[in-house]
Motif scaffolding. Structure first.
Motif, short mmCIF file in Angstrom:
data_model
loop_
_atom_site.label_atom_id
_atom_site.label_comp_id
_atom_site.label_asym_id
_atom_site.label_seq_id
_atom_site.Cartn_x
_atom_site.Cartn_y
_atom_site.Cartn_z
N ILE A 12 0.85 -1.18 0.00
CA ILE A 12 0.00 0.00 0.00
C ILE A 12 0.90 1.24 0.00
CG2 ILE A 12 -0.21 0.01 2.53
CD1 ILE A 12 -3.05 1.15 2.17
N VAL A 13 0.49 2.25 -0.76
CA VAL A 13 1.21 3.52 -0.79
C VAL A 13 0.46 4.51 0.09
CG1 VAL A 13 1.99 5.45 -2.22
CG2 VAL A 13 2.12 3.11 -3.10
N LEU A 14 1.17 5.09 1.04
CA LEU A 14 0.61 6.09 1.94
C LEU A 14 1.47 7.33 1.84
CD1 LEU A 14 0.00 3.76 5.02
CD2 LEU A 14 -1.71 4.51 3.34
N GLY A 15 0.88 8.43 1.36
CA GLY A 15 1.70 9.59 1.07
C GLY A 15 2.61 9.27 -0.09
N LYS A 16 3.89 9.35 0.14
CA LYS A 16 4.87 9.06 -0.92
C LYS A 16 5.69 7.81 -0.59
CE LYS A 16 5.33 13.96 -2.10
NZ LYS A 16 6.25 15.12 -2.21
N ILE A 17 5.18 6.98 0.34
CA ILE A 17 5.96 5.84 0.82
C ILE A 17 5.21 4.54 0.55
CG2 ILE A 17 6.99 4.76 2.86
CD1 ILE A 17 7.31 7.57 4.03
N LEU A 18 5.94 3.54 0.06
CA LEU A 18 5.37 2.22 -0.19
C LEU A 18 5.60 1.34 1.03
CD1 LEU A 18 4.18 0.13 -2.27
CD2 LEU A 18 6.56 -0.46 -2.78
N TYR A 19 4.52 0.69 1.48
CA TYR A 19 4.58 -0.24 2.61
C TYR A 19 4.36 -1.65 2.07
CZ TYR A 19 4.27 3.92 5.51
OH TYR A 19 4.53 5.14 6.11
N LYS A 20 5.18 -2.59 2.51
CA LYS A 20 5.21 -3.91 1.87
C LYS A 20 4.00 -4.77 2.18
CE LYS A 20 8.17 -5.87 5.53
NZ LYS A 20 9.48 -6.48 5.83
N ASN A 21 3.28 -4.50 3.27
CA ASN A 21 2.06 -5.22 3.58
C ASN A 21 1.16 -4.34 4.44
OD1 ASN A 21 2.68 -5.73 6.47
ND2 ASN A 21 4.19 -7.19 5.69
N ARG A 22 0.07 -4.90 4.95
CA ARG A 22 -0.91 -4.11 5.68
C ARG A 22 -0.84 -4.32 7.19
NH1 ARG A 22 -4.71 -2.26 1.85
NH2 ARG A 22 -3.77 -2.53 -0.21
N ILE A 23 0.19 -4.98 7.68
CA ILE A 23 0.35 -5.22 9.12
C ILE A 23 1.34 -4.22 9.69
CG2 ILE A 23 0.93 -6.89 10.91
CD1 ILE A 23 0.40 -9.12 8.87
N PHE A 24 0.85 -3.33 10.55
CA PHE A 24 1.69 -2.33 11.19
C PHE A 24 1.76 -2.64 12.69
CE2 PHE A 24 0.85 1.51 8.13
CZ PHE A 24 1.24 0.72 7.06
N TYR A 25 2.96 -2.46 13.25
CA TYR A 25 3.07 -2.59 14.71
C TYR A 25 2.55 -1.31 15.35
CZ TYR A 25 4.89 -3.18 19.41
OH TYR A 25 5.00 -3.28 20.77
N SER A 26 1.51 -1.45 16.13
CA SER A 26 0.85 -0.31 16.75
C SER A 26 1.72 0.31 17.83
CB SER A 26 -0.49 -0.77 17.34
OG SER A 26 -1.25 0.32 17.79
N PRO A 27 1.57 1.61 18.10
CA PRO A 27 2.45 2.27 19.07
C PRO A 27 2.36 1.67 20.47
CG PRO A 27 1.08 3.87 17.88
CD PRO A 27 0.59 2.52 17.51
N THR A 28 3.50 1.39 21.05
CA THR A 28 3.59 1.05 22.48
C THR A 28 4.76 1.82 23.05
OG1 THR A 28 4.96 -0.90 21.96
CG2 THR A 28 2.60 -1.27 22.28
N GLY A 29 4.50 2.57 24.09
CA GLY A 29 5.58 3.33 24.73
C GLY A 29 6.52 2.40 25.46
#
Length: 665
Positions: A12-29
């Motif tokens: 998926i392209v978000l802004g000007k960056i290509l992401y290799k899949n749709r699984i993102f590690y969600s923020p954890t402090g």
């Protein structure tokens, strides 16, 4: 190779960056120091195949810090640490991300340093803390603070900025109906309440044109007085086009019931909060991310394929198994160690600023485990007991090349926790036990079920090492008159045979075992009372699980009587003896649970019961374990047979003991 999850692994392209899949590690402090440890924590998720890994909750200014260990983006000295974090993530093909926020009226650490607390409007909290109204000048200055923080993060190598406008932080405080300002920054108008967040987005885009900008909101605040999904949709509409991703979460960290929705517990279904993202996606053109209780790739694929969201963000699922994305992609789904949602990770972080996972001993130890070593001496290891600790010890020993014999006296692996298999909210625990047994079947370990290890058998096997993991037995309340009545049983027995429960059940012991049993009985329609001798219930150090249980206690009308001992069990029930101890100033169970009678009362009361269960602790099987001490050159005890342990303590101790075997000798 054809991937089973084509939509989940579609770029998926978000802004000007290509992401290799749709699984993102969600923020954890995570704690900022030591930097190497923190970097390794995030790096491990990138190594597991996530398309982007997000460093959590960095403060944008000195007046917006919630806690001492929070990452600071207002300080130029932070840049070297940022670069170390981002490069550790990027070198494994993941896009480095960072979540930025101002804590607003919850900037408690800033207040400790002498500052005042500011929010959208002037108010005084129930605890007497004064919150001052932000001036327009302060709002404009904070807009610049957000943008400067994003620019500093971008300088440090972060190409995705996650602007936190949910969960009760500053921007969320402005979005909430409690923002009753009469100027352009608040009031009934959602456009006014969203103006702050929109202005921050626009300013970040001006200062950081190359980054992916993601805004995290609560689709619904999920409590009376907060906004619901209809207003969540209108908020998303205001943000539409001002960012590259709308990340839809839910709840508020300052409202107990809403917190249990924000961080879904074991009592809630998988993907419980996807509904909010799915509704918002109908009304916006900006890609939408969803989060909350996601660990199953089948569910993730369904979410993307049906258009409920464009991205799935996962935190606990990757804490429990950072290799989840790679395992799903390469067709090894059966090896995924799915999160149990026991909430141990977050509760531990709240107290100690470190993450630990009950079922993944690697979590929090990533830096040490990067520098792995192989044992110098391979050994023959006899593991006695196939419960949580025994299975983990066997897995780790086998993976490291030792010869393993695992003997379990029952006809299946899993130990005492198998007693909870019929409990609906413990289905993920049963899955974990099955997973460990399955993973053991893939090793060379010699698994011998229905085999009780005696000293004679142990000597006959000629092991180099014996690891005793034979567990503990429930403490029987022989000090209570009537303990041996036929309707009195241990919590384990009632878990295994819920059909033995009569209409009215009294549980002696207000720890997690007793409280979870009470919820189970409540789900089955029984009238339940819990007696606890201490003036408070005991969450076992797992505050968030205690919070979730509190909600279930209210839901099922379970009666709680603390500062109450069981004086006698008779044909009518349990005679409770009130100790007269008052409730401490800060009750760790945050709901106003009904007390029978009011705290501070002395005397006795009959609690009617058809069935009585006791959950007052366990005693380790020391004698049985120590009988094997002289049967091998090396002998160790782990798990409950050393001391009563929770799952985290059992798996962690087993993992590191097995890892140390043959290290030098």
């Amino acid at each position: 190779m054809r991937c089973r999850y084509p939509r989940l692994f579609e770029p998926i392209v978000l802004g000007k960056i290509l992401y290799k899949n749709r699984i993102f590690y969600s923020p954890t402090g995570y704690k900022e120091q030591p930097v190497d440890e923190a970097a390794s924590y995030y790096e491990r998720k990138a190594m597991g195949g996530a398309a982007s890994v997000c460093v959590g909750d960095a403060a944008v200014s000195a007046d917006g810090i919630a806690r001492k260990t929070q990452l600071r983006l207002d300080l130029p000295t932070t840049v070297p640490a940022l670069e170390q974090f981002s490069s550790a993530i990027a070198r494994h093909g993941a896009v480095p991300a960072i979540e930025i926020l101002h804590s607003g009226c919850y900037a408690h650490y800033s207040a400790e340093l002498g500052g005042k607390l500011y929010g959208p409007v002037h108010t005084v909290t129930e605890s007497g803390i004064e919150i001052f109204e932000m001036t327009e000048e302060m709002i404009l200055r904070n807009i610049e603070d957000y943008a400067s923080a994003a620019a500093r993060a971008h300088l440090g190598g972060f190409n995705r900025i996650v602007l936190h406008a949910g969960h009760g932080w500053q921007l969320s405080q402005f979005l909430s109906p409690s923002n009753t300002r009469v100027d352009r920054w608040g009031g009934k108008s959602i456009e006014n309440r969203a103006r702050f967040a929109v202005a921050v987005c626009d300013r970040i885009r001006q200062k950081c044109p190359g980054v992916t900008l993601e805004v995290r909101i609560s689709g619904s605040e999920c409590y009376e007085g907060g906004y619901g999904i209809s207003e969540g949709v209108e908020i998303a509409k205001q943000l539409d086009g001002h960012c590259d991703v709308i990340h839809v979460s839910a709840g508020n960290h300052e409202v107990p019931l809403a917190l249990t929705i924000m961080t879904p517990s074991m009592f809630q279904p998988d993907g419980v909060n996807v509904q909010y993202a799915a509704e918002i996606k109908k009304y916006v053109k900006t890609p939408v991310a969803t989060v909350g209780a996601l660990a199953d790739p089948e569910l993730m694929e369904e979410i993307i394929a049906t258009g409920k969201a464009d991205i799935v963000e996962v935190a606990r699922g990757l804490i429990a198994d950072p290799d989840l994305p790679n395992k799903a992609f390469f067709g090894r789904e059966d090896e995924i160690n799915q999160c149990m949602r026991c909430l141990y990770c977050y509760s531990h972080h709240m107290k100690r600023a470190n993450y630990r996972c009950a079922i993944n001993p690697e979590t929090g130890n990533e830096h040490e485990l990067k520098h792995d070593f192989r044992p110098k001496v391979l050994k023959k290891v006899l593991i006695v007991g196939g419960g949580v600790a025994g299975m983990q010890a066997a897995l780790t020993c086998a993976e490291r090349g030792h010869e393993v014999i695992l003997c379990e006296k029952s006809d299946r692996l899993g130990g005492v926790l198998r007693c909870e298999e019929r409990v609906p909210f413990k289905a993920r625990l049963a899955r974990y036990l099955d997973h460990q047994a399955h993973m053991l079947s893939k090793t060379s370990a010699d698994i011998r079920l229905s085999t009780e290890v005696t000293p004679e058998l142990a000597k006959k096997l000629h092991p180099d090492v014996i690891i005793a993991a034979i567990g503990a037995r429930p403490v029987v309340p022989t000090f209570i008159k009537g303990w041996d009545r036929p309707n009195v049983m241990s919590a384990e027995e009632l878990y295994m045979h819920p059909e033995k429960a009569g209409k009215k059940v009294v549980i002696i012991g207000g720890g997690l075992v007793g409280l979870e049993l009470a919820v189970f009985m409540g789900m089955l329609g029984r009238e339940v009372t819990v007696l606890e001798k201490m003036p408070v219930l005991n969450d076992g150090g797992n505050h968030l699980q205690g919070l979730a249980i509190s909600g279930e206690i209210e839901k099922y009308g379970i009666r709680i009587s603390v500062a109450t001992t069981a004086g006698e069990i008779n044909e009518k029930g349990v005679v409770g003896v009130f100790t007269g101890e008052p409730l401490p100033p800060k009750n760790p169970m945050p709901f106003s649970l009904p007390q029978y009678p009011p705290l501070g009362t002395s005397g006795t009361m009959l609690f009617e019961a058809d069935t009585v269960a006791y959950a007052i602790g366990h005693e380790p099987l020391w004698d049985e374990a120590l009988a094997l001490r002289e049967c091998a050159p090396e002998f160790y005890q782990i798990g409950d047979c050393l001391a009563p342990r929770n799952i985290y303590q059992a798996t962690s101790s087993a993992f590191f003991l097995a890892r140390d075997l043959g290290r030098k000798y």
